[in-house]
Design an enzyme around this catalytic site. Structure first.
Site, PDB file in Angstrom:
ATOM      1  N   THR A 220     -11.855  10.708  -2.509  1.00 22.41           N
ATOM      2  CA  THR A 220     -12.645  11.091  -1.328  1.00 22.41           C
ATOM      3  C   THR A 220     -12.693  12.599  -1.124  1.00 22.41           C
ATOM      4  O   THR A 220     -13.539  13.094  -0.385  1.00 22.41           O
ATOM      5  CB  THR A 220     -12.021  10.463  -0.056  1.00 22.41           C
TER       6      THR A 220
ATOM      7  N   LYS B  46       1.339   8.131  -9.466  1.00 20.94           N
ATOM      8  CA  LYS B  46       1.546   6.884 -10.224  1.00 20.94           C
ATOM      9  C   LYS B  46       0.756   6.887 -11.535  1.00 20.94           C
ATOM     10  O   LYS B  46       1.279   6.507 -12.580  1.00 20.94           O
ATOM     11  CB  LYS B  46       1.126   5.671  -9.361  1.00 20.94           C
TER      12      LYS B  46
ATOM     13  N   ASP C 202       7.359  21.146  -9.136  1.00 22.73           N
ATOM     14  CA  ASP C 202       6.883  22.518  -9.310  1.00 22.73           C
ATOM     15  C   ASP C 202       6.186  23.065  -8.068  1.00 22.73           C
ATOM     16  O   ASP C 202       6.137  24.279  -7.870  1.00 22.73           O
ATOM     17  CB  ASP C 202       5.912  22.582 -10.500  1.00 22.73           C
TER      18      ASP C 202
ATOM     19  N   GLN D  65      -1.538   2.599  -3.916  1.00 23.83           N
ATOM     20  CA  GLN D  65      -1.082   3.019  -2.591  1.00 23.83           C
ATOM     21  C   GLN D  65       0.440   3.265  -2.619  1.00 23.83           C
ATOM     22  O   GLN D  65       0.942   3.676  -3.643  1.00 23.83           O
ATOM     23  CB  GLN D  65      -1.475   2.000  -1.505  1.00 23.83           C
TER      24      GLN D  65
ATOM     25  N   ASP E 272      -0.573   8.382  -3.522  1.00 30.42           N
ATOM     26  CA  ASP E 272      -0.835   9.637  -4.225  1.00 30.42           C
ATOM     27  C   ASP E 272       0.435  10.330  -4.719  1.00 30.42           C
ATOM     28  O   ASP E 272       0.482  11.561  -4.817  1.00 30.42           O
ATOM     29  CB  ASP E 272      -1.641  10.608  -3.334  1.00 30.42           C
TER      30      ASP E 272
ATOM     31  N   ALA F  26      -7.765   3.204  -4.440  1.00 28.78           N
ATOM     32  CA  ALA F  26      -6.842   3.998  -5.250  1.00 28.78           C
ATOM     33  C   ALA F  26      -7.595   5.090  -6.011  1.00 28.78           C
ATOM     34  O   ALA F  26      -8.764   4.934  -6.344  1.00 28.78           O
ATOM     35  CB  ALA F  26      -6.128   3.085  -6.245  1.00 28.78           C
ATOM     36  N   GLY F  27      -6.889   6.161  -6.267  1.00 24.53           N
ATOM     37  CA  GLY F  27      -7.403   7.215  -7.153  1.00 24.53           C
ATOM     38  C   GLY F  27      -6.209   7.704  -7.946  1.00 24.53           C
ATOM     39  O   GLY F  27      -5.349   8.397  -7.407  1.00 24.53           O
ATOM     40  N   HIS F  28      -6.108   7.275  -9.198  1.00 22.94           N
ATOM     41  CA  HIS F  28      -4.950   7.615 -10.023  1.00 22.94           C
ATOM     42  C   HIS F  28      -5.363   8.646 -11.070  1.00 22.94           C
ATOM     43  O   HIS F  28      -6.189   8.367 -11.933  1.00 22.94           O
ATOM     44  CB  HIS F  28      -4.380   6.350 -10.694  1.00 22.94           C
TER      45      HIS F  28
ATOM     46  N   ARG G 171      -9.766 -17.493   3.608  1.00 24.66           N
ATOM     47  CA  ARG G 171     -10.323 -18.486   2.674  1.00 24.66           C
ATOM     48  C   ARG G 171     -11.840 -18.495   2.635  1.00 24.66           C
ATOM     49  O   ARG G 171     -12.482 -19.532   2.557  1.00 24.66           O
ATOM     50  CB  ARG G 171      -9.755 -19.880   3.004  1.00 24.66           C
TER      51      ARG G 171
HETATM   52  P1  GDP Z   1      -1.603   8.481  -7.624  1.00 28.70           P
HETATM   53  O1  GDP Z   1      -2.648   7.926  -6.716  1.00 28.70           O
HETATM   54  O2  GDP Z   1      -0.223   8.080  -7.225  1.00 28.70           O
HETATM   55  O3  GDP Z   1      -1.867   8.199  -9.078  1.00 28.70           O
HETATM   56  O4  GDP Z   1      -1.665  10.077  -7.444  1.00 28.70           O
HETATM   57  P2  GDP Z   1      -3.005  10.970  -7.364  1.00 28.70           P
HETATM   58  O5  GDP Z   1      -3.607  11.066  -8.702  1.00 28.70           O
HETATM   59  O6  GDP Z   1      -3.870  10.522  -6.252  1.00 28.70           O
HETATM   60  O7  GDP Z   1      -2.395  12.347  -6.877  1.00 28.70           O
HETATM   61  C1  GDP Z   1      -1.438  13.021  -7.608  1.00 28.70           C
HETATM   62  C2  GDP Z   1      -1.986  14.413  -7.939  1.00 28.70           C
HETATM   63  O8  GDP Z   1      -0.939  15.247  -8.340  1.00 28.70           O
HETATM   64  C3  GDP Z   1      -2.988  14.412  -9.078  1.00 28.70           C
HETATM   65  O9  GDP Z   1      -3.921  15.427  -8.874  1.00 28.70           O
HETATM   66  C4  GDP Z   1      -2.101  14.734 -10.286  1.00 28.70           C
HETATM   67  O10 GDP Z   1      -2.825  15.348 -11.345  1.00 28.70           O
HETATM   68  C5  GDP Z   1      -1.129  15.691  -9.689  1.00 28.70           C
HETATM   69  N1  GDP Z   1       0.222  15.682 -10.259  1.00 28.70           N
HETATM   70  C6  GDP Z   1       0.935  14.635 -10.750  1.00 28.70           C
HETATM   71  N2  GDP Z   1       2.182  15.034 -11.088  1.00 28.70           N
HETATM   72  C7  GDP Z   1       2.256  16.352 -10.798  1.00 28.70           C
HETATM   73  C8  GDP Z   1       3.298  17.322 -10.900  1.00 28.70           C
HETATM   74  O11 GDP Z   1       4.421  17.064 -11.291  1.00 28.70           O
HETATM   75  N3  GDP Z   1       2.986  18.600 -10.498  1.00 28.70           N
HETATM   76  C9  GDP Z   1       1.764  18.941 -10.016  1.00 28.70           C
HETATM   77  N4  GDP Z   1       1.571  20.196  -9.657  1.00 28.70           N
HETATM   78  N5  GDP Z   1       0.769  18.050  -9.922  1.00 28.70           N
HETATM   79  C10 GDP Z   1       1.012  16.773 -10.288  1.00 28.70           C
HETATM   80  P1  IMO Z   2      -3.439   5.627  -4.388  1.00 31.79           P
HETATM   81  O1  IMO Z   2      -3.301   4.365  -5.210  1.00 31.79           O
HETATM   82  C1  IMO Z   2      -3.393   7.400  -0.391  1.00 31.79           C
HETATM   83  C2  IMO Z   2      -4.992   4.952   2.873  1.00 31.79           C
HETATM   84  C3  IMO Z   2      -6.279   5.388   3.537  1.00 31.79           C
HETATM   85  C4  IMO Z   2      -6.062   4.845   4.940  1.00 31.79           C
HETATM   86  C5  IMO Z   2      -5.330   3.528   4.680  1.00 31.79           C
HETATM   87  C6  IMO Z   2      -6.231   2.302   4.671  1.00 31.79           C
HETATM   88  O2  IMO Z   2      -4.335   6.633  -4.975  1.00 31.79           O
HETATM   89  O3  IMO Z   2      -2.082   6.155  -4.026  1.00 31.79           O
HETATM   90  P2  IMO Z   2      -8.016   1.332   2.949  1.00 31.79           P
HETATM   91  O4  IMO Z   2      -9.263   1.927   2.404  1.00 31.79           O
HETATM   92  O5  IMO Z   2      -7.016   0.936   1.937  1.00 31.79           O
HETATM   93  O6  IMO Z   2      -8.281   0.217   3.918  1.00 31.79           O
HETATM   94  O7  IMO Z   2      -7.353   2.527   3.823  1.00 31.79           O
HETATM   95  O8  IMO Z   2      -4.710   3.663   3.419  1.00 31.79           O
HETATM   96  N1  IMO Z   2      -5.064   4.791   1.399  1.00 31.79           N
HETATM   97  C7  IMO Z   2      -4.515   5.628   0.526  1.00 31.79           C
HETATM   98  N2  IMO Z   2      -3.863   6.802   0.712  1.00 31.79           N
HETATM   99  N3  IMO Z   2      -3.519   6.899  -1.638  1.00 31.79           N
HETATM  100  C8  IMO Z   2      -4.149   5.722  -1.838  1.00 31.79           C
HETATM  101  O9  IMO Z   2      -4.188   5.119  -3.061  1.00 31.79           O
HETATM  102  C9  IMO Z   2      -4.710   5.053  -0.737  1.00 31.79           C
HETATM  103  N4  IMO Z   2      -5.420   3.908  -0.591  1.00 31.79           N
HETATM  104  C10 IMO Z   2      -5.611   3.753   0.727  1.00 31.79           C
HETATM  105  O10 IMO Z   2      -6.406   6.785   3.519  1.00 31.79           O
HETATM  106  O11 IMO Z   2      -5.180   5.688   5.646  1.00 31.79           O
HETATM  107 MG    MG Z   3      -4.232   8.596  -5.518  1.00 29.57          MG
END
Ligand code: GDP
Ligand code: IMO
Ligand code: MG
Length: 423
Positions: free
Chosen positions: A298, A16, A330, A221, A13, A39-41, A143
């Site tokens: 989630t 990315k 920020d 991740q 998180d 993942a949640g991007h 496998r």
């Molecule tokens: P990822 O899984 O690495 O793609 O990251 P996530 O999307 O799960 O979490 C990053 C969160 O931070 C998202 O809600 C983005 O919209 C937000 N975000 C990303 N860059 C910035 C930033 O520079 N400032 C703030 N305030 N939020 C950001």
């Molecule tokens: P992104 O790509 C943050 C964490 C879960 C748990 C552990 C194992 O958005 O950064 P899993 O379901 O993979 O077997 O869970 O990894 N986890 C993440 N935490 N960002 C993620 O993805 C994650 N994907 C898995 O919370 O602790």
């Molecule tokens: Mg994420």
């Protein structure tokens, strides 16, 4: 041409999705190499917010090729949901997305097994995302997995055998379940998947590189969740590190160019497991509130703490990071002082390396820096940065020995500042 990699250096998180979207115009291809719908991007632009789970974050930028690589695990039901939502908002992926035949399929019974294993672990559960990630990678390594390419031949038999095996395991775990609804959706997902280009993506990727095309490999991740180098056993089940891009796409190490390592100006973690710099006080709550630190998929509350340079240096080492990207600067706009962990105290002894076990008894040693108390969110260039923020950047670069090339000052695509351009 060489392929660049962008990956998370913390516990996921880091932001990315946002940066892959920002960098995509510089590339011809964006490819996911591991992970799955755990993942949640998040991407934000033109007032819209999108959360991608299995689909690469290059999907919104013109006619780029997007690849779901062999290292990814794919849930057809969730993929259908995600792709249909994008199609409904005007983004038809069929021409732009290709999927590796060697990517493994997450079955509905994998999700049940994920839940059953977590329940069996009781208090020591990992806190997984419940998407069946661990059981799917387990089947791959042992496998027993089913792959996307299996859709094309004897699929029903292969599915039935895998399902029967999983049902025996669920029975032995005494896990009650009802599969009917999930299985129906999954089969619809399987049919949907057949409309996409299912390819031998390792050939595609290498031919593209040979033709001079540029590729950005998108990690999911983060390094601290890597199955080998993360805080085991509180990790995910894939190789989130730089080498994961080689195995997850079929790119040889000598074809890797830059490695972008991305981190937050502080640190978060979701799920269970050790987190040395975690804050349990009002400072942690303030970071959570200002950073909206709740899971993108989630909705789970993310644990928050100060930046951990011991862990970051370790991640930079195993990933061979060449350029750093600092996100969510920020979020720290309104703090009198900012802390950075520069060493750990273990049994009273100070160490500056990442030890075998961070599960207990680690006390962070902090350096304190003055906060910048300035709104960074509207800044367009590094010339506008306040002195204290520049001092924070210099401090980090000095400690980490890698330049910070991009600074993010808000969630929107536009809130991104590239430093030392042209260097
Ligand atoms: P990822 O899984 O690495 O793609 O990251 P996530 O999307 O799960 O979490 C990053 C969160 O931070 C998202 O809600 C983005 O919209 C937000 N975000 C990303 N860059 C910035 C930033 O520079 N400032 C703030 N305030 N939020 C950001
Ligand atoms: P992104 O790509 C943050 C964490 C879960 C748990 C552990 C194992 O958005 O950064 P899993 O379901 O993979 O077997 O869970 O990894 N986890 C993440 N935490 N960002 C993620 O993805 C994650 N994907 C898995 O919370 O602790
Ligand atoms: Mg994420």
């Amino acid at each position: 041409m060489k392929a660049d990699i962008l990956l998370g250096l913390q516990w996921g998180d880091e932001g990315k999705g946002k940066v892959v979207d920002v960098l995509t115009p510089n590339y011809d291809v964006v490819a996911r190499f591991q992970g799955g719908p755990n993942a949640g991007h998040t991407l934000e632009f033109e007032g819209q917010k999108y959360v991608l789970r299995s689909i690469p974050s290059g999907i919104f930028q013109g006619d780029k090729v997007n690849i779901i690589g062999n290292g990814v695990v794919l849930d057809p039901a969730l993929f259908k949901e995600e792709a249909e939502a994008l199609a409904a908002s005007g983004h038809d992926l069929r021409k732009r997305l290709v999927i590796s035949k060697k990517a493994h399929l997450i079955l509905p019974t994998h999700r049940l097994l994920d839940a059953a294993y977590e329940a069996a672990k009781g208090k020591s559960k990992v806190g997984t995302t419940g998407k069946g990630i661990g059981p799917t990678y387990t089947d791959k390594i042992s496998r027993n997995g089913l792959r996307v390419g299996d859709l094309l031949k004897d699929f029903d038999q292969k599915y039935a055998a895998a399902k029967a095996r999983h049902e025996r395991m669920l029975k032995s775990l005494d896990f009650a379940y009802d599969l009917a609804e999930a299985e129906k959706k999954w089969m619809e997902g399987i049919e949907y998947l057949k409309q996409f280009q299912l390819v031998d993506s390792e050939h595609l990727v290498n031919n593209l590189l040979k033709d001079g095309k540029s590729i950005l490999c998108e990690g999911a991740q983060g390094t601290m969740l890597d199955v080998d180098f993360g805080s085991y056993p509180f990790v995910t089940s894939s190789s989130t590190v730089c080498a994961g891009a080689c195995t997850g796409l079929g790119i040889a190490p000598n074809k890797i160019g830059d490695v972008y390592g991305i981190f937050k100006a502080y640190c978060t973690r979701v799920g269970a497991g050790p987190f040395p710099t975690e804050l349990f006080d009002e400072v942690g709550a303030k970071i959570r509130a200002l950073g909206h630190e709740y899971g993108a998929v989630t909705g789970r509350e993310r644990r928050c703490g100060w930046i951990d340079l011991v862990a970051l240096k370790y991640a930079i080492m195993v990933d061979g990071v060449t350029k750093l990207i600092m996100m969510k600067s920020d979020v720290l706009d309104d703090f009198e002082t900012i802390k950075a962990c520069v060493a750990y105290k273990v049994n009273g002894e100070e160490i500056d390396y990442f030890p075998f076990d961070i599960n207990e008894g680690i006390e962070p040693v902090y350096v304190e820096l003055p906060g910048w108390k300035t709104d960074l969110t509207k800044m367009k260039s590094e010339d506008e940065f306040p002195e204290e923020f520049n001092a924070y950047l210099s401090f980090l670069e000095n400690e980490l020995e890698v330049p910070i090339k991009i600074v993010s000052v808000g969630p929107d695509r536009e809130q991104t500042i590239v430093r030392y351009e042209g260097e």
